[in-house]
Design a protein around this motif. Structure first.
Motif, short mmCIF file in Angstrom:
data_model
loop_
_atom_site.label_atom_id
_atom_site.label_comp_id
_atom_site.label_asym_id
_atom_site.label_seq_id
_atom_site.Cartn_x
_atom_site.Cartn_y
_atom_site.Cartn_z
N MET A 98 -11.29 5.10 -5.80
CA MET A 98 -11.10 4.95 -4.52
C MET A 98 -9.72 6.43 -4.61
O MET A 98 -10.28 6.49 -3.53
N THR A 99 -10.29 7.29 -5.56
CA THR A 99 -9.34 7.84 -5.98
C THR A 99 -10.62 9.11 -5.26
O THR A 99 -10.63 10.28 -5.02
N PHE A 100 -11.91 9.01 -5.53
CA PHE A 100 -12.68 10.05 -5.33
C PHE A 100 -12.69 9.95 -3.61
O PHE A 100 -13.03 10.92 -2.69
N GLN A 144 2.19 7.73 8.97
CA GLN A 144 3.05 7.00 7.97
C GLN A 144 2.54 5.11 7.50
O GLN A 144 2.76 5.77 6.55
N ILE A 145 1.99 5.01 8.42
CA ILE A 145 1.24 3.45 7.09
C ILE A 145 0.10 3.92 6.27
O ILE A 145 0.25 4.09 5.50
N ILE A 149 0.13 4.06 2.34
CA ILE A 149 -0.88 2.91 1.38
C ILE A 149 -1.24 3.94 0.10
O ILE A 149 -1.66 3.62 -0.87
N GLN A 150 -1.05 4.87 0.51
CA GLN A 150 -1.79 6.04 -0.17
C GLN A 150 -0.84 5.90 -1.16
O GLN A 150 -1.13 5.79 -2.57
N GLY A 151 0.35 6.11 -1.24
CA GLY A 151 1.38 6.94 -2.11
C GLY A 151 1.83 5.61 -3.32
O GLY A 151 1.59 5.50 -3.90
N LYS A 157 -1.38 3.42 -9.32
CA LYS A 157 -3.10 3.69 -10.02
C LYS A 157 -2.34 4.51 -11.29
O LYS A 157 -2.90 4.58 -12.18
N ASN A 158 -1.26 4.83 -11.54
CA ASN A 158 -1.13 5.84 -12.43
C ASN A 158 0.24 4.73 -13.14
O ASN A 158 0.62 5.46 -13.94
#
Length: 180
Positions: A98-100, A144-145, A149-151, A157-158
């Motif tokens: 997913m990071t990739f 915004q969305i 979602i990514q943040g 993940k972290n």
């Protein structure tokens, strides 16, 4: 795309499933495939070109896996929430992949445009245009969305937070509310 290119893409994807893509060198890829760098360059102009092709393939797979076309009674907002939930959960179970898919350098030039080869992005853009009832443009609403979602996914993940389905639903609801 020919079968050699497909094999290179598949092998490179398998390499990043369990490894950080930043450690993936052209030398490692060609060695795992049993080919020379010269042979590689017959199919891709450089590693970024390969990464871009891999991203298209991964986006296509993700869109297929997360598509809700077969559920007629699901609203676009419910689909967006469900996809967001699945997206976050995949960051827990497949963090390297997913990071990739969402942060590799070959995607620097991707913008919110009508024509792009990324099926997952197009799926999200379509849902956002159906959900946007605010006085903001679809592209700003997308930012915004997508930022949320990514943040949120990166926090999961972290291991800075735990996944919370209710948080996703509440946040997306607030973002989607009419702000007129």
């Amino acid at each position: 795309m020919n079968s050699t290119e497909e094999k290179i893409i598949a092998k490179a994807i398998s390499l990043i499933q369990n490894n950080d893509y930043t450690t993936l060198s052209l030398r490692k890829i060609t060695k795992m495939l049993g080919m020379t760098t010269g042979a590689f360059y017959k199919h891709f102009k450089d590693k970024d070109d390969l990464f871009y092709s891999m991203s298209i393939e991964l986006s296509r797979d993700l869109a297929k896996q997360l598509s809700f076309d077969n559920i007629d009674k699901t609203t676009p907002f419910e689909k967006l929430v469900k996809i967001s939930e699945q997206f976050c959960l995949r960051f827990e179970t497949q963090p390297h992949l997913m990071t990739f898919l969402f942060f590799n350098p070959s995607l620097r030039e991707i913008t919110y445009t009508e024509n792009n080869p990324f099926d997952f992005l197009n799926l999200i853009k379509n849902l956002i245009s159906q959900v946007n009832h605010s006085n903001t443009t679809d592209s700003d609403f997308f930012i915004q969305i997508w930022s949320f979602i990514q943040g949120y996914s990166l926090l999961i993940k972290n291991k800075m937070t735990r996944y919370d389905a209710e948080l996703i639903k509440i946040t997306l609801t607030r973002l989607a509310e009419d702000k007129n």
